[in-house]
Scaffold this motif. Structure first.
Motif, PDB file in Angstrom:
ATOM      1  N   LEU A  49     -24.014 -37.568 -21.263  1.00 45.59           N
ATOM      2  CA  LEU A  49     -24.232 -36.489 -20.159  1.00 45.59           C
ATOM      3  C   LEU A  49     -24.365 -35.346 -20.835  1.00 45.59           C
ATOM      4  CD1 LEU A  49     -21.875 -37.724 -17.422  1.00 45.59           C
ATOM      5  CD2 LEU A  49     -24.261 -37.768 -17.428  1.00 45.59           C
ATOM      6  N   PRO A  84     -30.072 -37.613 -17.252  1.00 44.29           N
ATOM      7  CA  PRO A  84     -29.686 -38.421 -16.518  1.00 44.29           C
ATOM      8  C   PRO A  84     -29.303 -37.722 -14.977  1.00 44.29           C
ATOM      9  CG  PRO A  84     -28.708 -39.194 -18.265  1.00 44.29           C
ATOM     10  CD  PRO A  84     -29.286 -38.015 -18.715  1.00 44.29           C
ATOM     11  N   LEU A 119     -20.099 -42.193 -21.586  1.00 48.88           N
ATOM     12  CA  LEU A 119     -20.538 -41.691 -20.691  1.00 48.88           C
ATOM     13  C   LEU A 119     -20.670 -40.234 -20.932  1.00 48.88           C
ATOM     14  CD1 LEU A 119     -21.875 -42.071 -17.743  1.00 48.88           C
ATOM     15  CD2 LEU A 119     -19.822 -41.814 -16.831  1.00 48.88           C
ATOM     16  N   ARG A 155     -16.789 -40.622 -11.928  1.00 46.92           N
ATOM     17  CA  ARG A 155     -17.371 -39.656 -11.240  1.00 46.92           C
ATOM     18  C   ARG A 155     -16.459 -38.206 -10.995  1.00 46.92           C
ATOM     19  NH1 ARG A 155     -22.166 -38.641  -7.753  1.00 46.92           N
ATOM     20  NH2 ARG A 155     -22.055 -36.327  -7.131  1.00 46.92           N
ATOM     21  N   TRP A 195     -20.689 -49.962 -12.806  1.00 45.28           N
ATOM     22  CA  TRP A 195     -19.520 -49.486 -13.456  1.00 45.28           C
ATOM     23  C   TRP A 195     -18.604 -50.869 -13.840  1.00 45.28           C
ATOM     24  CZ3 TRP A 195     -17.438 -46.586 -16.757  1.00 45.28           C
ATOM     25  CH2 TRP A 195     -16.013 -46.660 -16.911  1.00 45.28           C
ATOM     26  N   ALA A 231     -25.344 -43.289 -15.081  1.00 48.59           N
ATOM     27  CA  ALA A 231     -25.348 -41.990 -14.812  1.00 48.59           C
ATOM     28  C   ALA A 231     -26.596 -41.573 -14.000  1.00 48.59           C
ATOM     29  CB  ALA A 231     -25.795 -41.318 -16.026  1.00 48.59           C
ATOM     30  N   GLU A 232     -27.485 -42.565 -13.676  1.00 47.97           N
ATOM     31  CA  GLU A 232     -28.324 -42.394 -12.700  1.00 47.97           C
ATOM     32  C   GLU A 232     -27.863 -42.976 -11.105  1.00 47.97           C
ATOM     33  OE1 GLU A 232     -31.262 -40.997 -12.673  1.00 47.97           O
ATOM     34  OE2 GLU A 232     -31.640 -40.716 -15.046  1.00 47.97           O
ATOM     35  N   PHE A 245     -27.030 -37.797 -12.942  1.00 49.48           N
ATOM     36  CA  PHE A 245     -25.497 -36.992 -12.703  1.00 49.48           C
ATOM     37  C   PHE A 245     -25.244 -36.081 -13.676  1.00 49.48           C
ATOM     38  CE2 PHE A 245     -20.738 -38.093 -13.731  1.00 49.48           C
ATOM     39  CZ  PHE A 245     -20.590 -37.120 -12.428  1.00 49.48           C
ATOM     40  N   ALA A 246     -26.111 -36.020 -14.735  1.00 42.43           N
ATOM     41  CA  ALA A 246     -26.061 -34.453 -15.794  1.00 42.43           C
ATOM     42  C   ALA A 246     -26.905 -33.415 -15.204  1.00 42.43           C
ATOM     43  CB  ALA A 246     -26.637 -35.074 -17.089  1.00 42.43           C
ATOM     44  N   LEU A 276     -25.244 -47.120 -19.862  1.00 45.35           N
ATOM     45  CA  LEU A 276     -24.568 -45.774 -19.688  1.00 45.35           C
ATOM     46  C   LEU A 276     -25.732 -45.003 -18.971  1.00 45.35           C
ATOM     47  CD1 LEU A 276     -22.608 -45.412 -23.156  1.00 45.35           C
ATOM     48  CD2 LEU A 276     -21.684 -45.520 -20.882  1.00 45.35           C
ATOM     49  N   CYS A 335     -15.749 -44.539 -20.498  1.00 49.97           N
ATOM     50  CA  CYS A 335     -15.815 -43.128 -19.969  1.00 49.97           C
ATOM     51  C   CYS A 335     -16.298 -41.947 -20.952  1.00 49.97           C
ATOM     52  CB  CYS A 335     -14.392 -42.819 -19.397  1.00 49.97           C
ATOM     53  SG  CYS A 335     -14.048 -43.647 -17.650  1.00 49.97           S
ATOM     54  N   LEU A 349     -24.496 -44.125 -10.330  1.00 52.43           N
ATOM     55  CA  LEU A 349     -23.183 -44.153 -10.130  1.00 52.43           C
ATOM     56  C   LEU A 349     -22.519 -45.436  -9.111  1.00 52.43           C
ATOM     57  CD1 LEU A 349     -22.659 -40.205  -9.768  1.00 52.43           C
ATOM     58  CD2 LEU A 349     -22.110 -41.566 -11.923  1.00 52.43           C
TER      59      LEU A 349
END
Length: 435
Positions: A313, A329, A309, A402, A201, A193-194, A331-332, A189, A306, A196
């Motif tokens: 995050l 991460p 994830l 995303r 996935w 998150a790094e 994305f976070a 996960l 999902c 995408l």
């Protein structure tokens, strides 16, 4: 029940037919040979009386003598309700014609609905035509109040409640992970998150990572064992492990997402599904029992992933604190930076850091919601994913995931912004007086 002296296995169909002859008043549910109709077995006997999902040994084509005796006992013990089911089916069929409803096969739709009415009301009384018509109108397109009332009546039956509670516990304690260690799930996960990436996935969606992560939270010390900073403060459960969700709960006010009662979840389903897409309440309850047993209470592995994830995050979504930690991460960090730049967040940060109040009179509830952005986000994400699960929707790839997560973050932010704005506008004269 008659058992041959040899003690040989018997055909299940023969056991059912023999037991069925011991129940009077069920002719409308019976075939020409006197046994139960195939649809009676499929829609009433197996899912609602015998509950073969909880007792798979009773669903086999060949039954050993002990299993045959148990199956017969369950059927005969429910004789009164089956007679009431037959009586309600007659009313439902008559009202269906009167209302000119043609959607769906009459037996597929009305057999389980008749069993629900039999559970809630017993044998039909003088008001049976109105009750049957109301149930059909709700099922085929008029509001959810009647469905909620039938759900309450269905779950209030002591035998139904006992059987369903036992099934929840059996499923909960026998749920098996897909061979993925929780630590590996968290690592996968974090990797997604790094970057995408679609390839990552696909690996995640097929790995059962969300299911493994969710099941790990059920073990003693589950929150401490998983290497996710801040996991214990996200409002997923009341203790350090996820408790078995109850069938019903009188104090259904807590924020604990993973311990919501089955009744609360099914009520949400009644609100989400258009009336013409809903199963009868008994079927909705059966579907929810399967979800409850799965990781994070989501039946489809991709949806559980999902949510997992989102859990990875969420600890970094702390806009009132400014930038997310560099260890979070990518994305976070991106999501947090986006909401931290919102005007209402900047206003709140200035107010909390200085002497100017956020609103003229302290509003601890509003401040708490701002500080608990991660909890607000996860609550919305789980509700959205549960809706997807009910409607059998799935994200097609990394871009969909995303967009889904970003959309929930944005929705959470807009809701909080609206609350701050309303508080400021309502108290503007007082605010000007103290500024």
């Amino acid at each position: 029940m008659r058992v041959t002296g040899s003690g040989k296995p018997r055909l299940r169909s023969a056991v059912l037919a023999e037991a069925w002859t011991r129940i009077s008043g069920v002719e409308v549910l019976s075939a020409g040979d006197g046994g139960p109709l195939t649809r009676t077995v499929k829609k009433v006997i197996d899912p609602l009386v015998v509950r073969t999902a909880a007792r798979p040994r009773l669903g086999r084509p060949l039954l050993e003598p002990a299993a045959a005796a148990e199956l017969t006992g369950l059927l005969v013990a429910d004789a009164a309700r089956l007679r009431a089911t037959a009586a309600w089916f007659t009313h439902l069929k008559r009202q269906r014609r009167a209302l000119r409803i043609t959607a769906g096969d009459v037996q597929d739709v009305c057999f389980p609905l008749a069993y629900e009415l039999a559970t809630g009301f017993g044998m039909p009384g003088p008001d049976a035509p109105e009750t049957a018509a109301s149930a059909l109108r709700e099922l085929h397109g008029e509001g959810s109040e009647a469905g909620a009332a039938r759900l309450t009546a269905y779950l209030a039956d002591p035998r139904v409640a006992a059987d369903l509670t036992a099934e929840i516990h059996r499923r909960w304690h026998t749920a098996a992970a897909a061979g993925l260690a929780p630590a590996d799930a968290v690592a996968l996960l974090g990797e997604f998150a790094e970057n995408l990436a679609d390839a990552t996935w696909r690996v995640l969606a097929e790995s059962g990572a969300g299911h493994a992560f969710g099941l790990a939270l059920r073990r003693p010390g589950g929150t401490a064992a998983l290497a996710v900073p801040g996991l214990a403060g996200l409002g997923l459960q009341r203790g350090d492990r996820t408790a078995v969700p109850p069938l019903r709960r009188s104090d259904e006010t807590g924020p604990e997402l993973l311990e919501r009662s089955v009744e609360r979840r099914v009520r949400a389903t009644l609100r989400r599904l258009p009336a013409d897409e809903r199963e009868p309440v008994a079927g909705l309850v059966a579907d929810e029992l399967a979800r409850v047993a799965a990781g994070f209470g989501l039946g489809r592995p991709a949806l559980a992933t999902c949510f997992a994830l989102g859990v990875v995050l969420a600890p970094a979504l702390r806009p009132l604190d400014g930038d997310a930690p560099g260890s979070a991460p990518g994305f976070a960090r991106e999501l947090n930076a986006r909401i931290a730049r919102e005007g209402y967040v900047l206003h709140a940060r200035r107010a909390l850091a200085g002497t100017t109040p956020l609103t003229p009179r302290p509003d601890p509830g509003l401040v708490r919601e701002l500080r608990e952005f991660a909890r607000q986000f996860l609550g919305r994400l789980w509700i959205r994913l549960h809706g997807f699960d009910v409607r059998a929707d799935l994200p097609a790839g990394a871009a969909d995931v995303r967009d889904l997560v970003s959309g929930v973050v944005r929705s959470t932010s807009l809701d909080l912004r609206t609350k701050v704005r309303r508080a400021l506008v309502a108290r503007l004269p007082d605010l000007e007086a103290v500024s």
